[in-house]
Design a protein around this motif. Sequence first.
Motif, PDB file in Angstrom:
ATOM      1  N   GLY A 137       0.831  -1.206   0.000  1.00  0.00           N
ATOM      2  CA  GLY A 137       0.000   0.000   0.000  1.00  0.00           C
ATOM      3  C   GLY A 137       0.860   1.248   0.000  1.00  0.00           C
ATOM      4  O   GLY A 137       0.658   2.164  -0.793  1.00  0.00           O
ATOM      5  N   ALA A 138       1.877   1.279   0.874  1.00  0.00           N
ATOM      6  CA  ALA A 138       2.763   2.449   0.956  1.00  0.00           C
ATOM      7  C   ALA A 138       3.599   2.589  -0.311  1.00  0.00           C
ATOM      8  O   ALA A 138       4.002   3.693  -0.676  1.00  0.00           O
ATOM      9  N   LEU A 139       3.854   1.482  -1.007  1.00  0.00           N
ATOM     10  CA  LEU A 139       4.633   1.520  -2.248  1.00  0.00           C
ATOM     11  C   LEU A 139       3.741   1.739  -3.468  1.00  0.00           C
ATOM     12  O   LEU A 139       4.202   1.708  -4.604  1.00  0.00           O
TER      13      LEU A 139
ATOM     14  N   LEU B  53       4.674   9.032   2.519  1.00  0.00           N
ATOM     15  CA  LEU B  53       5.233  10.386   2.485  1.00  0.00           C
ATOM     16  C   LEU B  53       6.732  10.350   2.786  1.00  0.00           C
ATOM     17  O   LEU B  53       7.517  11.073   2.158  1.00  0.00           O
ATOM     18  N   GLY B  54       7.113   9.486   3.729  1.00  0.00           N
ATOM     19  CA  GLY B  54       8.529   9.348   4.067  1.00  0.00           C
ATOM     20  C   GLY B  54       9.337   8.900   2.865  1.00  0.00           C
ATOM     21  O   GLY B  54      10.381   9.479   2.548  1.00  0.00           O
ATOM     22  N   LEU B  55       8.853   7.872   2.184  1.00  0.00           N
ATOM     23  CA  LEU B  55       9.553   7.363   0.991  1.00  0.00           C
ATOM     24  C   LEU B  55       9.652   8.454  -0.064  1.00  0.00           C
ATOM     25  O   LEU B  55      10.702   8.670  -0.669  1.00  0.00           O
ATOM     26  N   PHE B  56       8.534   9.149  -0.283  1.00  0.00           N
ATOM     27  CA  PHE B  56       8.475  10.163  -1.338  1.00  0.00           C
ATOM     28  C   PHE B  56       9.478  11.279  -1.080  1.00  0.00           C
ATOM     29  O   PHE B  56      10.290  11.620  -1.950  1.00  0.00           O
ATOM     30  N   PRO B 153       1.655  11.833 -12.297  1.00  0.00           N
ATOM     31  CA  PRO B 153       2.948  11.873 -11.597  1.00  0.00           C
ATOM     32  C   PRO B 153       2.793  11.333 -10.169  1.00  0.00           C
ATOM     33  O   PRO B 153       1.725  11.490  -9.563  1.00  0.00           O
ATOM     34  N   ALA B 154       3.858  10.710  -9.657  1.00  0.00           N
ATOM     35  CA  ALA B 154       3.810  10.108  -8.322  1.00  0.00           C
ATOM     36  C   ALA B 154       3.351  11.121  -7.275  1.00  0.00           C
ATOM     37  O   ALA B 154       2.563  10.786  -6.380  1.00  0.00           O
ATOM     38  N   GLY B 155       3.850  12.358  -7.359  1.00  0.00           N
ATOM     39  CA  GLY B 155       3.507  13.379  -6.373  1.00  0.00           C
ATOM     40  C   GLY B 155       2.011  13.638  -6.303  1.00  0.00           C
ATOM     41  O   GLY B 155       1.454  13.845  -5.215  1.00  0.00           O
ATOM     42  N   VAL B 156       1.345  13.608  -7.466  1.00  0.00           N
ATOM     43  CA  VAL B 156      -0.102  13.844  -7.505  1.00  0.00           C
ATOM     44  C   VAL B 156      -0.838  12.683  -6.822  1.00  0.00           C
ATOM     45  O   VAL B 156      -1.778  12.888  -6.048  1.00  0.00           O
ATOM     46  N   VAL B 157      -0.385  11.452  -7.095  1.00  0.00           N
ATOM     47  CA  VAL B 157      -1.029  10.278  -6.490  1.00  0.00           C
ATOM     48  C   VAL B 157      -0.820  10.293  -4.973  1.00  0.00           C
ATOM     49  O   VAL B 157      -1.751  10.033  -4.198  1.00  0.00           O
ATOM     50  N   VAL B 158       0.408  10.614  -4.547  1.00  0.00           N
ATOM     51  CA  VAL B 158       0.707  10.695  -3.107  1.00  0.00           C
ATOM     52  C   VAL B 158      -0.221  11.709  -2.440  1.00  0.00           C
ATOM     53  O   VAL B 158      -0.833  11.425  -1.402  1.00  0.00           O
ATOM     54  N   PHE B 159      -0.376  12.867  -3.055  1.00  0.00           N
ATOM     55  CA  PHE B 159      -1.261  13.903  -2.523  1.00  0.00           C
ATOM     56  C   PHE B 159      -2.710  13.392  -2.484  1.00  0.00           C
ATOM     57  O   PHE B 159      -3.434  13.591  -1.498  1.00  0.00           O
ATOM     58  N   VAL B 161      -3.737  10.251  -2.224  1.00  0.00           N
ATOM     59  CA  VAL B 161      -3.895   9.245  -1.159  1.00  0.00           C
ATOM     60  C   VAL B 161      -4.039   9.949   0.197  1.00  0.00           C
ATOM     61  O   VAL B 161      -4.854   9.546   1.040  1.00  0.00           O
ATOM     62  N   VAL B 162      -3.266  11.031   0.399  1.00  0.00           N
ATOM     63  CA  VAL B 162      -3.375  11.784   1.660  1.00  0.00           C
ATOM     64  C   VAL B 162      -4.791  12.354   1.803  1.00  0.00           C
ATOM     65  O   VAL B 162      -5.405  12.253   2.878  1.00  0.00           O
ATOM     66  N   LEU B 163      -5.329  12.920   0.702  1.00  0.00           N
ATOM     67  CA  LEU B 163      -6.682  13.483   0.766  1.00  0.00           C
ATOM     68  C   LEU B 163      -7.719  12.407   1.077  1.00  0.00           C
ATOM     69  O   LEU B 163      -8.615  12.604   1.904  1.00  0.00           O
ATOM     70  N   VAL B 164      -7.588  11.241   0.419  1.00  0.00           N
ATOM     71  CA  VAL B 164      -8.522  10.132   0.655  1.00  0.00           C
ATOM     72  C   VAL B 164      -8.441   9.697   2.124  1.00  0.00           C
ATOM     73  O   VAL B 164      -9.464   9.456   2.773  1.00  0.00           O
ATOM     74  N   ALA B 165      -7.205   9.616   2.651  1.00  0.00           N
ATOM     75  CA  ALA B 165      -7.032   9.209   4.051  1.00  0.00           C
ATOM     76  C   ALA B 165      -7.703  10.215   4.987  1.00  0.00           C
ATOM     77  O   ALA B 165      -8.417   9.821   5.917  1.00  0.00           O
TER      78      ALA B 165
END
Lengths: 167, 179
Positions: A137-139, B53-56, B153-159, B161-165
């Motif tokens: 999930g995190a990846l 977020l840490g990985l990113f 882009p990965a950054g958009v998906v990361v953002f 996922v944060v919004l969904v959470a």
Amino acid sequence: MKYSDPYVSGVALGLVLLAAFAFAGRGLGASGAFATTASGTVALVAPAYAAGNPYFERYLARPGGPWREWMLIEIVGVIAGGFLSAALAGRLRRGVERGAGVAVRSRLLIAFSGGAVMGLGAVLARGCTSGQALTGGALLSVGSWAFMGCTFASGYAVAPLLRRQWR
Amino acid sequence: MSAYLLPLAIGVAFGFTLERAGLGNARKLTGQFYLTDLTVLKVMFSAIVTAMLGLFWLSRAGWLDLDAIAIPETYLRPQIAGGVVFGAGFALAGLCPGTSCVAAASGRGDGIAVAGGLLTGVLASGLGFPLFLDFYDSDARGVWTLPSLLHLPAGVVVFGVVLVALAAFAVAERVERRA
């Protein structure tokens, strides 16, 4: 002692996962420890059969063999860490978590069956709530998110049938 | 010896946090399925978001090489089937593989029963493995991530996922207040 705040524990768990990524190059897992234990046990009883079985063989072929598998060592740590935390919080208690409406024996039987069903699911999915849902999930792995979605959808579909277990 | 130290230390921290959160207790954990206690959702989603977020950001800063981390490969249909089977077992057991070990470690007999069932289930699946080997390896998609699925882009998906959470947390708090 009361349990910790879920968001604080979640962030802590995320930092543990991040540390695993950074220092071990891999995430967390749990079902793999059961898989390597099963493989090692079969190899003790029937070595030739185990070496020819396409599932057990994968764990037997690991460097160091099935009993030195990373995830098995990690799960020994999980047991120690769980024990330590429960001991420090005064939560070490022998008992069976269940509702008042269900006998201890039925709860244990249902728990065992649930474990067995999860075993098949984890084999099919190549991991469980740790190795797929948390780590994958995190990846941002598509398969891991699909697994997570299906796990909870299925859990919600089945849980109402089992409500009595917890009442 | 030092080869065992890292997985052992990570495991201790993993088990410790699960127990702190109350996830070694099947009664608390199953509250997720009956919408009375959404600790599972809150813990899992906060953990995923934190690690993601840490990985990113660590890889952005050049402190961490994402290529050194193995991303689980996707086998879509077997993983969907696996999730459906796993979820049913999860609801029956009230614990998942990792949390069953924590429950067992804190003295709970149902934790030991779930762990015993898991070992039996994995063993039986291994014995029957030749029967579903073709399905197991079917629908292989290799390393397949949400950014490549969504062409973002990965950054958009990361953002995202944060919004969904955050939305899920808000809903969870409302659901718990009603319960």
